[in-house]
Design a protein around this motif. Structure first.
Motif, PDB file in Angstrom:
ATOM      1  N   ALA A   1       0.838  -1.201   0.000  1.00  0.00           N
ATOM      2  CA  ALA A   1       0.000   0.000   0.000  1.00  0.00           C
ATOM      3  C   ALA A   1       0.874   1.252   0.000  1.00  0.00           C
ATOM      4  CB  ALA A   1      -0.917  -0.007   1.213  1.00  0.00           C
ATOM      5  N   GLN A   2       0.362   2.323  -0.612  1.00  0.00           N
ATOM      6  CA  GLN A   2       1.089   3.590  -0.649  1.00  0.00           C
ATOM      7  C   GLN A   2       0.881   4.417   0.608  1.00  0.00           C
ATOM      8  OE1 GLN A   2      -1.292   2.370  -2.836  1.00  0.00           O
ATOM      9  NE2 GLN A   2      -1.302   3.695  -4.640  1.00  0.00           N
ATOM     10  N   ARG A   3      -0.026   3.994   1.473  1.00  0.00           N
ATOM     11  CA  ARG A   3      -0.323   4.748   2.685  1.00  0.00           C
ATOM     12  C   ARG A   3      -0.224   3.816   3.891  1.00  0.00           C
ATOM     13  NH1 ARG A   3      -2.923   9.576   2.123  1.00  0.00           N
ATOM     14  NH2 ARG A   3      -3.923   9.294   4.146  1.00  0.00           N
ATOM     15  N   PRO A   4       0.166   4.331   5.063  1.00  0.00           N
ATOM     16  CA  PRO A   4       0.261   3.491   6.267  1.00  0.00           C
ATOM     17  C   PRO A   4      -1.085   2.872   6.636  1.00  0.00           C
ATOM     18  CG  PRO A   4       1.371   5.597   6.591  1.00  0.00           C
ATOM     19  CD  PRO A   4       0.615   5.714   5.310  1.00  0.00           C
ATOM     20  N   SER A   5      -1.030   1.694   7.225  1.00  0.00           N
ATOM     21  CA  SER A   5      -2.255   0.951   7.527  1.00  0.00           C
ATOM     22  C   SER A   5      -3.145   1.644   8.553  1.00  0.00           C
ATOM     23  CB  SER A   5      -1.904  -0.456   8.021  1.00  0.00           C
ATOM     24  OG  SER A   5      -1.082  -0.396   9.170  1.00  0.00           O
ATOM     25  N   TRP A   6      -2.576   2.503   9.424  1.00  0.00           N
ATOM     26  CA  TRP A   6      -3.414   3.146  10.435  1.00  0.00           C
ATOM     27  C   TRP A   6      -4.491   4.011   9.802  1.00  0.00           C
ATOM     28  CZ3 TRP A   6      -4.166   8.331  10.874  1.00  0.00           C
ATOM     29  CH2 TRP A   6      -3.225   9.187  10.309  1.00  0.00           C
ATOM     30  N   ASN A   7      -4.261   4.464   8.567  1.00  0.00           N
ATOM     31  CA  ASN A   7      -5.256   5.287   7.877  1.00  0.00           C
ATOM     32  C   ASN A   7      -6.590   4.573   7.688  1.00  0.00           C
ATOM     33  OD1 ASN A   7      -3.978   7.956   6.665  1.00  0.00           O
ATOM     34  ND2 ASN A   7      -2.413   6.362   6.528  1.00  0.00           N
ATOM     35  N   TYR A   8      -6.590   3.244   7.774  1.00  0.00           N
ATOM     36  CA  TYR A   8      -7.795   2.469   7.487  1.00  0.00           C
ATOM     37  C   TYR A   8      -8.374   1.795   8.726  1.00  0.00           C
ATOM     38  CZ  TYR A   8      -5.910   3.661   3.065  1.00  0.00           C
ATOM     39  OH  TYR A   8      -5.411   4.402   2.024  1.00  0.00           O
ATOM     40  N   ARG A   9      -7.875   2.202   9.913  1.00  0.00           N
ATOM     41  CA  ARG A   9      -8.407   1.699  11.180  1.00  0.00           C
ATOM     42  C   ARG A   9      -9.003   2.861  11.961  1.00  0.00           C
ATOM     43  NH1 ARG A   9      -3.533  -1.606  10.971  1.00  0.00           N
ATOM     44  NH2 ARG A   9      -2.427   0.033  12.115  1.00  0.00           N
ATOM     45  N   ALA A  10     -10.293   2.789  12.230  1.00  0.00           N
ATOM     46  CA  ALA A  10     -10.973   3.883  12.932  1.00  0.00           C
ATOM     47  C   ALA A  10     -10.387   4.113  14.314  1.00  0.00           C
ATOM     48  CB  ALA A  10     -12.471   3.582  13.034  1.00  0.00           C
ATOM     49  N   ALA A  11     -10.003   3.035  15.017  1.00  0.00           N
ATOM     50  CA  ALA A  11      -9.475   3.167  16.368  1.00  0.00           C
ATOM     51  C   ALA A  11      -8.161   3.937  16.411  1.00  0.00           C
ATOM     52  CB  ALA A  11      -9.280   1.779  16.988  1.00  0.00           C
ATOM     53  N   ASP A  12      -7.447   3.982  15.299  1.00  0.00           N
ATOM     54  CA  ASP A  12      -6.163   4.693  15.236  1.00  0.00           C
ATOM     55  C   ASP A  12      -6.292   6.096  14.648  1.00  0.00           C
ATOM     56  OD1 ASP A  12      -4.863   2.500  16.309  1.00  0.00           O
ATOM     57  OD2 ASP A  12      -4.378   1.633  14.364  1.00  0.00           O
ATOM     58  N   GLY A  13      -7.533   6.549  14.460  1.00  0.00           N
ATOM     59  CA  GLY A  13      -7.746   7.893  13.926  1.00  0.00           C
ATOM     60  C   GLY A  13      -7.771   7.952  12.413  1.00  0.00           C
ATOM     61  N   GLY A  14      -7.949   6.802  11.763  1.00  0.00           N
ATOM     62  CA  GLY A  14      -7.977   6.782  10.304  1.00  0.00           C
ATOM     63  C   GLY A  14      -9.309   7.234   9.732  1.00  0.00           C
ATOM     64  N   GLY A  15      -9.375   7.270   8.403  1.00  0.00           N
ATOM     65  CA  GLY A  15     -10.606   7.657   7.719  1.00  0.00           C
ATOM     66  C   GLY A  15     -10.391   8.847   6.817  1.00  0.00           C
ATOM     67  N   ILE A  16     -10.963   8.783   5.631  1.00  0.00           N
ATOM     68  CA  ILE A  16     -10.739   9.837   4.640  1.00  0.00           C
ATOM     69  C   ILE A  16     -11.501  11.115   4.985  1.00  0.00           C
ATOM     70  CG2 ILE A  16     -12.613   9.292   3.014  1.00  0.00           C
ATOM     71  CD1 ILE A  16     -10.407   9.600   0.770  1.00  0.00           C
ATOM     72  N   VAL A  17     -12.607  11.015   5.717  1.00  0.00           N
ATOM     73  CA  VAL A  17     -13.353  12.223   6.083  1.00  0.00           C
ATOM     74  C   VAL A  17     -12.512  13.124   6.975  1.00  0.00           C
ATOM     75  CG1 VAL A  17     -15.349  13.109   7.353  1.00  0.00           C
ATOM     76  CG2 VAL A  17     -15.642  11.211   5.774  1.00  0.00           C
ATOM     77  N   MET A  18     -11.941  12.549   8.042  1.00  0.00           N
ATOM     78  CA  MET A  18     -11.129  13.364   8.943  1.00  0.00           C
ATOM     79  C   MET A  18      -9.807  13.766   8.295  1.00  0.00           C
ATOM     80  SD  MET A  18     -11.258  14.946  11.790  1.00  0.00           S
ATOM     81  CE  MET A  18     -12.631  14.230  12.694  1.00  0.00           C
TER      82      MET A  18
END
Length: 384
Positions: free
Chosen positions: A181-198
């Motif tokens: 992946a081109q982006r770190p995995s935390w971006n896709y875990r809500a518990a780690d503050g991920g998500g494209i909206v935020m």
């Protein structure tokens, strides 16, 4: 000309953005250019690298001839030769560190989002203002060549009355199974503050606010299109954060903006982000670097006829806006503005108050998506 050093704690410099854009392409680039010219001489950034990994920090410092690094944020903030704290950590660690910097009396510049909630972001803005500290939030999109050309058009009255803005942002982020992946995995875990909206709505807030008018309402639909991904260790994990958002904004002045943000879209456009602006007198399409325009007098006359192939070469009827300027790296340009703001009280309005408004919009978009309704965006009063 005298040279004045300014100490800057960089927290999160081992990450992709912190290292590439903020350390190498901004602060070290300023040093390579001989420092930042100011009214009273030259300002010389002195980075103090902070992070969790001694090995990574030592390697980065050695690679660039730097000597100051630490895994102890408190000790770094206690240094009398440090004036600025910069944060590019994961979002979940940002609020605590910024509070430490405020208590230490340091001016603060940070990646967005400022905090995980609008309440926390507003409180940080209030605390910093009460302490008399200068603050800044990264708003790099405003410094991109394409968007600067677009602002030139707006300021010059090219569009007449602006009617609408349509934005497309995103690309396919590999799932991590057969390609990393081109982006770190935390971006896709809500518990780690991920998500494209935020991640992206704070960007769209300052961009819309500065170019077209403040956001009055938002209606958003979000999705987690890819529900399983593979992390940096090759392990599958549940992707719990939103990876796409489709939002409509009503703006002060009456214009309507529609912006799609997605990490699950394959690119069929000239640049990874593009905005089409339509007005009564003309239209423009602006991206990262380019901006193309079509004036009212040059607008073709399409006729809908699905029985015949299209014979109008629409793309060729747009004109390229010339550079007419030297466009530096956007992150570096904003760093220079913030350094001048700290050193000589230069003009700067991309502060914590602006950052708090961006977090508030993202929060309202998430609420809109959950409840399936349009939400008004109330005025946010933050002292400066």
């Amino acid at each position: 000309m005298t040279r004045r050093s300014i100490g800057i704690v960089l927290n999160g410099v081992t990450g992709r953005m912190g290292y590439r854009q903020h350390l190498v392409r901004s602060l070290l680039a300023i040093r390579e250019a001989g420092g930042l010219p100011t009214r009273d001489g030259t300002l010389w950034p002195e980075p103090v690298l902070v992070g969790r990994s001694e090995a990574k920090l030592a390697e980065i410092a050695a690679r660039h001839g730097l000597t100051e690094w630490s895994t102890d944020l408190g000790a770094a903030l206690a240094r009398p030769d440090v004036s600025i704290y910069f944060d590019s950590q994961v979002t979940s660690g940002r609020e605590k560190a910024i509070r430490q910097a405020i208590e230490a009396g340091k001016h603060i510049y940070t990646e967005k989002p400022l905090a995980e909630t609008a309440v926390a972001a507003t409180e940080l803005a209030e605390l910093a203002a009460a302490a008399g500290l200068k603050t800044g939030v990264v708003q790099d999109k405003l410094f991109l060549p394409g968007l600067r050309k677009l602002k030139r058009l707006i300021d010059g009255g090219f569009f007449g009355r602006i009617l609408s803005v349509r934005g497309e942002f995103g690309y396919w982020v590999f799932e991590g199974d057969w390609q990393p992946a081109q982006r770190p995995s935390w971006n896709y875990r809500a518990a780690d503050g991920g998500g494209i909206v935020m991640d992206m709505l704070p960007h769209w807030n300052y961009l819309l606010e500065e170019l077209f008018g403040g956001v009055r309402s938002v209606q958003c639909t979000m999705a987690t299109h890819i529900d399983t991904r593979v992390d940096e260790q090759g392990e599958s994990y549940a992707a719990t954060a939103d990876d796409a958002a489709y939002a409509v904004f009503e703006l002060a002045g009456g214009a309507v903006a529609q912006i799609n943000s997605s990490w699950c879209v394959r690119v069929y456009r000239d640049e990874l982000v593009e905005f089409q602006v339509d007005g009564t007198e003309g239209s423009a399409v602006a991206g990262l670097r380019h901006c193309r325009v079509q004036h009212r007098s040059m607008t073709p006359k399409p006729v809908w006829n699905p029985d015949l192939p299209n014979s109008v070469p629409f793309r060729t009827q747009w004109a390229e806006v010339p550079d007419n300027d030297e466009f530096d790296n956007g992150f570096k340009a904003q760093w220079e503005a913030f350094l001048r703001h700290v050193a000589e009280d230069g003009p700067y309005h991309w502060d914590f108050a602006s950052g708090a408004r961006g977090v508030r919009l993202a929060e309202l978009a998430l609420q809109s998506a959950r409840e399936g309704r349009r939400l008004e965006v109330p005025r946010l009063e933050v002292p400066r």
